[in-house]
Design a protein around this motif. Structure first.
Motif, PDB file in Angstrom:
ATOM      1  N   TYR A  65       0.830  -1.201   0.000  1.00  0.00           N
ATOM      2  CA  TYR A  65       0.000   0.000   0.000  1.00  0.00           C
ATOM      3  C   TYR A  65       0.872   1.261   0.000  1.00  0.00           C
ATOM      4  CZ  TYR A  65      -3.268   3.592   1.479  1.00  0.00           C
ATOM      5  OH  TYR A  65      -3.995   4.743   1.550  1.00  0.00           O
ATOM      6  N   LEU A  66       1.865   1.289   0.879  1.00  0.00           N
ATOM      7  CA  LEU A  66       2.735   2.476   0.964  1.00  0.00           C
ATOM      8  C   LEU A  66       3.484   2.689  -0.348  1.00  0.00           C
ATOM      9  CD1 LEU A  66       4.101   1.972   4.577  1.00  0.00           C
ATOM     10  CD2 LEU A  66       2.394   3.643   3.827  1.00  0.00           C
ATOM     11  N   GLN A  67       3.958   1.617  -0.951  1.00  0.00           N
ATOM     12  CA  GLN A  67       4.657   1.719  -2.228  1.00  0.00           C
ATOM     13  C   GLN A  67       3.716   2.255  -3.307  1.00  0.00           C
ATOM     14  OE1 GLN A  67       5.956  -1.999  -3.971  1.00  0.00           O
ATOM     15  NE2 GLN A  67       7.761  -0.984  -4.821  1.00  0.00           N
ATOM     16  N   GLU A  68       2.521   1.713  -3.370  1.00  0.00           N
ATOM     17  CA  GLU A  68       1.550   2.150  -4.379  1.00  0.00           C
ATOM     18  C   GLU A  68       1.157   3.617  -4.192  1.00  0.00           C
ATOM     19  OE1 GLU A  68      -1.617  -0.656  -3.898  1.00  0.00           O
ATOM     20  OE2 GLU A  68      -0.660  -2.147  -5.191  1.00  0.00           O
ATOM     21  N   GLN A  69       1.193   4.101  -2.960  1.00  0.00           N
ATOM     22  CA  GLN A  69       0.812   5.483  -2.673  1.00  0.00           C
ATOM     23  C   GLN A  69       1.978   6.466  -2.833  1.00  0.00           C
ATOM     24  OE1 GLN A  69      -2.369   6.581  -2.128  1.00  0.00           O
ATOM     25  NE2 GLN A  69      -2.855   4.478  -2.679  1.00  0.00           N
ATOM     26  N   GLY A  70       3.163   5.976  -3.163  1.00  0.00           N
ATOM     27  CA  GLY A  70       4.295   6.852  -3.434  1.00  0.00           C
ATOM     28  C   GLY A  70       5.101   7.275  -2.226  1.00  0.00           C
ATOM     29  N   PHE A  71       5.059   6.493  -1.155  1.00  0.00           N
ATOM     30  CA  PHE A  71       5.859   6.835   0.019  1.00  0.00           C
ATOM     31  C   PHE A  71       7.339   6.624  -0.263  1.00  0.00           C
ATOM     32  CE2 PHE A  71       1.837   6.841   1.985  1.00  0.00           C
ATOM     33  CZ  PHE A  71       1.974   7.568   3.161  1.00  0.00           C
ATOM     34  N   ALA A  72       8.162   7.460   0.338  1.00  0.00           N
ATOM     35  CA  ALA A  72       9.608   7.338   0.169  1.00  0.00           C
ATOM     36  C   ALA A  72      10.171   6.224   1.039  1.00  0.00           C
ATOM     37  CB  ALA A  72      10.293   8.657   0.524  1.00  0.00           C
ATOM     38  N   PHE A  73       9.655   6.120   2.269  1.00  0.00           N
ATOM     39  CA  PHE A  73      10.070   5.006   3.115  1.00  0.00           C
ATOM     40  C   PHE A  73       9.139   4.816   4.289  1.00  0.00           C
ATOM     41  CE2 PHE A  73      12.315   8.332   5.409  1.00  0.00           C
ATOM     42  CZ  PHE A  73      12.389   7.893   6.711  1.00  0.00           C
TER      43      PHE A  73
END
Length: 148
Positions: A96-104
């Motif tokens: 989810y975090l990756q798909e939402q564009g989080f840096a880390f």
């Protein structure tokens, strides 16, 4: 993880209370959760309290809460009813975090369990640089977005 549903920011209070029950000496109390809820409701703040819940057939099996600052998600506490639910929550949260564009994703203190799941430990200096760069609130039209 196909048998589970991850819900973002839907059940902060019950997830927070379950984390209190599993805090294992972390001194996490229901009063802390209530205070965090109050802070969240009186914003706007540069950080946002959020939660993730993992469900199977409508039953909450695992969850965690933390804060979002810019493109950084920092985990505060979590719980799970079974080992498979805990691992599924971590995997689906990462996706989810990756798909939402989080840096880390800041997982907190390093542990063998986190390393076994693929977490990478960074030194204090590197962490500070990465966090400062990613914690800047996203500009309008950027890739980080949340459901209402």
């Amino acid at each position: 993880a196909r048998n589970y549903q991850l819900r973002f920011d839907g059940d902060f209070a019950p997830i927070g209370r379950r984390c209190c029950q599993n805090s294992r000496g972390m001194r996490l109390s229901v009063r802390v959760i209530e205070t965090l809820e109050d802070i969240q409701q009186t914003g706007p703040w540069p950080v946002r309290m959020v939660s993730f819940g993992l469900y199977q057939r409508g039953l909450l099996l695992a969850g965690e809460f933390g804060v979002v600052s810019g493109r950084v998600y920092t985990s505060y506490a979590g719980f799970h009813n079974t080992a498979s639910a805990g691992k599924a929550r971590l995997a689906l949260t990462a996706l989810y975090l990756q798909e939402q564009g989080f840096a880390f994703w800041d997982l907190g203190m390093p542990t063998a369990h986190k390393r076994n799941l693929g977490a990478r430990e960074v030194g204090r200096g590197e962490f500070g640089e990465i966090h400062r760069a990613a914690a800047i609130p996203p500009s309008p039209g950027s890739s980080v977005s949340f459901p209402p």
